[in-house]
Design a protein around this motif. Structure first.
Motif, short mmCIF file in Angstrom:
data_model
loop_
_atom_site.label_atom_id
_atom_site.label_comp_id
_atom_site.label_asym_id
_atom_site.label_seq_id
_atom_site.Cartn_x
_atom_site.Cartn_y
_atom_site.Cartn_z
N SER A 120 51.67 47.47 46.50
CA SER A 120 50.61 46.81 47.28
C SER A 120 49.33 47.65 47.20
N TYR A 121 49.50 48.97 47.35
CA TYR A 121 48.34 49.86 47.32
C TYR A 121 47.52 49.61 46.06
N LEU A 163 51.23 51.78 52.88
CA LEU A 163 51.46 50.65 51.97
C LEU A 163 52.44 51.06 50.87
N SER A 183 47.60 46.92 44.20
CA SER A 183 47.45 45.47 43.97
C SER A 183 48.31 44.96 42.81
N PHE A 215 40.80 40.27 46.65
CA PHE A 215 40.84 40.39 45.19
C PHE A 215 39.94 39.33 44.55
N PRO A 268 40.22 51.02 46.54
CA PRO A 268 41.40 50.17 46.37
C PRO A 268 41.24 48.87 47.17
N LEU A 269 41.45 47.74 46.48
CA LEU A 269 41.25 46.45 47.13
C LEU A 269 42.31 46.19 48.19
N SER A 270 43.31 47.05 48.25
CA SER A 270 44.38 46.85 49.22
C SER A 270 43.97 47.27 50.63
N TYR A 271 42.96 48.11 50.75
CA TYR A 271 42.54 48.50 52.11
C TYR A 271 41.03 48.66 52.27
#
Lengths: 531, 531
Positions: free
Chosen positions: A490-491, A486, A493, B216, B192-195
């Protein structure tokens, strides 16, 4: 008839052996790191060999530490014109002694840092040159491909093994203490800088505001070093030999398994990932009997016991005045002392002190007469001290040594002296007396030892299990996140937060725009009505 | 003489047994959660009992799921006037069926969410009332204190066990699938909310931008629910009975050990902490022989094999038309079907389908004739399907069931149908045919099963080891970070970033201030010189 039967049995036996070997014996390719890192890799190789795996080690014709006469592995030689050696460490050590003891100005400290920085850069440059040499050598690469290895085992502090695993399309396993991009601050798991101290920062997991600022700055320096001086060198090799979309960072973070040479008796608790396996102290084992002359010397100490001192693989010699001071301190003690020391014999040496070139450190630490370990704080020595529950007086020199000793000190199992103060006043003697006479040091070390030894499996067996797991399943992709692919915004947010803010701003502005639109329309109407 | 010798041996034997018990037999206090969570706890209790530990379970006089006739534990009854029961789940289920199948408007969805929210709030209210009742009961608390337990084992989805451990000053171990503050998004490790998808979000670890936005938003909702509706209830109990500085959140996050009922064959890889131990599938065991009538039925399937269907502990009955459709689909298949179904007998039931009240699910899944599992996606069923490598057609109902099934689907080992579409067109039949006829589903499930079974220790033994570890060492503080005590702005280094910005701003402004100061001085001089 009996002969026939024997021949059949023999055939059957060899078939069984062969099929066992086919089931259990893997082929492992190792690209090791020199120095004390090799000591660890060598222990793992011996264990892998004893489990029936065949091990090939890539080394150069200029290796300064690795010996190629082991019965446990074959060597694959890569010819190089230039190699990393011990000299630069000795040079840096001299500077460290000079700076810490005499001219500790900001300028000299900065020049030392610059020199270490340059040495690090140079080390990776040599590594990349070696990798380039390998990849250019078609015969070598073909023979490696045809050998059909099951995995590459390497130390990611140097990246050539990572590149090699990619070139050969093989699963990748690390035997790792730290990596130059900051002890995996980005590679292993999210590592909040508020409680995960960086290697070399000399900080614990409980930090004041200014300590956190220091950790933050350290992280910036590590990241800058990685981004500008280390990664680009390996990326250049990738660009030359691999597909254009191959990023070195992805290869580094995409390893199947990280065998970390620490455990959480030693390390401060921190986030980790499912493919990071902690094998700290895997090299420790029960003490073997000492050679006769050492046993005699140790026994002669009576109830007072013995102190041992060693400053590790690299450093055998200290400045002469410091050596004299240490020897004089030892001479005053009722204990016997075994001191690994290679330089000139100190003038002040007492009768109670035995100077040796080399010592069976693990066997000594495991001897019941040993009361104290004077150590530089290498990871191996510290783990062995924990295993055998011997409290420590530490004299850290460089790299992660202060950090390692700090982990003992924070648990009340060690005292730390700096090079600057070790021979001032009675510092050294006071530290030794304190650790010998205050029972809490020994009790705390015994507690750490109990915790360390209370594991479902021995750390070396854990390491072997997971290496074989990766061989059995041809990788361990299910344990590995690919979140490193990522982009950073993005990682973290950041893109989502920004689009939320934009949405909120738009909603807040909408009535304003609407009102101003109405006002303008009204004023236009007025103007036209006036006309 | 032989008698004497026998008596001595007996004495010796009982002494050995006693001392073994003293060394190995701990005293464990359990505050369990009802429903399917209890199924797991019960298995663990039986294992603890067989290891020689004595187990006391706190239950209420209104428990609806826990039976107190077990030979493996004693019960400690807390009288309550109000208790959590199955009714509300049945109510919610009816709503879910109605919404998913007929009136899936935003309004009805919101009303369902509100109802579930209220039910959650109510559940914790009842829990807190129970805890308050316990703490007020001086006799009960004194007797618990005098029992000198070694640890409290509880499920942190409900917090009363956490409060009890603090009241009794005992080490705290969780047997946990998820917690209501969002599957440990803040408690376990940085997530992390990204993954790292949240429980209930229906997302995988690979998300598009809009999926990340959804994750999120889910996180905000979970956090709001926790901060405004759940935590304050427990905090109120803390404020009433404990010291004023005791924060419920600290107690929750300060547990010594988290035994997580997932593993990374099932769960997407994510950051974790050293005191989180993954024991997913600990309840799975090799199949026992089936009861005779079932074995006969299963064998009668010939090469076509058998499909089993169960929708778990809570749901035994589906709407009648859906049941008819499912029965009709089964009737068309050449396989035999065993269906756990409690409602009216469907009119369309085929000869190949056996309806049962209860089934030995683990033994059936382990039977070689079983080809497919039609399941609602409870964690236990999914883990058992993995263990026995039976591919799944999933019909998720609520909570984490869709998420559980998604983990199989993402690995190509399951198909998921929604309640809305399961009886539309030929969806159900198509899904069954696909999973039965496309070999990849079975191959992928076999791969998951191989990975799951390839562990250094069985998950149940791992759980027992770590529970006993906490007893031996009276906690596991060394595996636990206390970073949760940091204020959020320190944890995330926001204070450091702000002070950096302030410093940069100050440095940038300094020349400006200086210049303006000079200008003013000059103009003052001019003014005075003019005078």
């Amino acid at each position: 008839m009996p002969l026939y039967r024997n021949a059949t049995s023999l055939l059957l036996l060899s078939f069984v052996c062969l099929s066992w070997r086919m089931c259990h014996g893997g082929k492992i390719l190792i690209l090791p790191l020199e120095g004390s890192h090799w000591v660890n890799m060598d222990i793992m190789i011996e264990a892998l060999h004893s489990r029936g795996h065949s091990v090939d080690v890539v080394w150069t014709n200029k290796s300064w530490y690795i010996q190629d006469d082991s019965p446990h592995f074959n060597t694959i030689t890569v010819p190089v014109t230039e190699a990393f050696n011990n000299d630069f460490i000795n040079e840096i050590l001299k500077k460290i002694f000079a700076i810490e003891r005499e001219e500790s100005s900001v300028l000299s400290f900065a020049s030392l840092q610059a020199e270490m920085f340059a040495a690090m850069f140079n080390m990776h440059r040599i590594m990349c040159k070696m990798a380039t040499g390998m990849f250019k050598d078609k015969d070598l690469m073909n023979s490696l491909k045809e050998s059909k290895y099951d995995l590459v085992l390497t130390d990611p502090a140097w990246g050539a093994g990572i590149l090699l695993a990619h070139a050969l399309k093989l699963p990748l396993v690390y035997n790792v203490r730290w990596i130059t991009s900051g002890e995996g601050h980005r590679a292993i798991a999210p590592s909040p800088l508020s409680y995960v101290p960086l290697t070399g920062s000399g900080l614990s997991d409980k930090m004041t505001f200014f300590q956190r600022v220091k950790n933050f700055l350290f992280s910036l320096i590590w990241q800058a070093q990685d981004a500008f001086f280390i990664r680009p060198q390996y990326q250049a090799v990738c660009d030359k030999f691999f597909d254009p979309d191959v990023r070195y960072n992805d290869l580094l973070q995409g390893a199947d398994l990280w065998l970390m040479r620490v455990d959480f008796v030693f390390e401060f608790p921190r986030p980790t990932m499912p493919n990071v396996v902690y094998i700290g102290g895997f090299q420790c084992k029960p003490a073997k009997p000492l050679p006769e002359h050492l046993e005699e010397f140790v026994q002669s100490s009576g109830d007072h016991g013995v102190i041992i001192m060693s400053l590790g693989t690299f450093v055998s010699e200290l400045p002469a005045d410091m050596t004299d001071n240490i020897a004089a301190t030892f001479a005053k003690l009722p204990q016997k002392v075994i001191w690994r020391h290679k330089g000139e014999r100190p003038a002040t040496l007492g009768n109670n002190t035995l100077i040796v070139d080399w010592m069976p450190q693990n066997d000594l630490l495991g001897h019941p007469k040993i009361k104290l370990f004077v150590a530089h704080g290498g990871t191996n020595g510290v783990q062995e001290a924990i295993y055998h529950s011997v409290p420590v007086v530490g004299i850290p020199l460089f790299f992660d040594q202060y950090d390692n000793l700090l982990r003992l000190k924070e648990r009340g199992a060690a005292k730390i002296l700096t090079l600057a103060t070790v021979d001032k006043d009675n510092n050294f003697q006071d530290a030794i007396q304190d650790v010998l006479n205050e029972p809490s040091y020994m009790l705390n070390m015994q507690r750490l030892s109990r915790l360390h030894r209370d594991q479902p499996m021995k750390p070396l067996d854990t390491a072997l299990f997971w290496i074989e797991f990766v061989m059995r399943h041809k990788g361990a992709a299910h344990l590995r996140t690919e979140s490193y692919r990522l982009p950073w915004y993005s990682y973290h947010s950041v893109d989502i937060l920004l689009s939320f803010l934009a949405t909120v701003a738009a909603i807040a502005l909408l009535p304003l725009v609407f009102v101003s639109f109405l006002c303008r329309k009204k004023s236009l109407k007025r103007k036209t009505s006036k006309k």
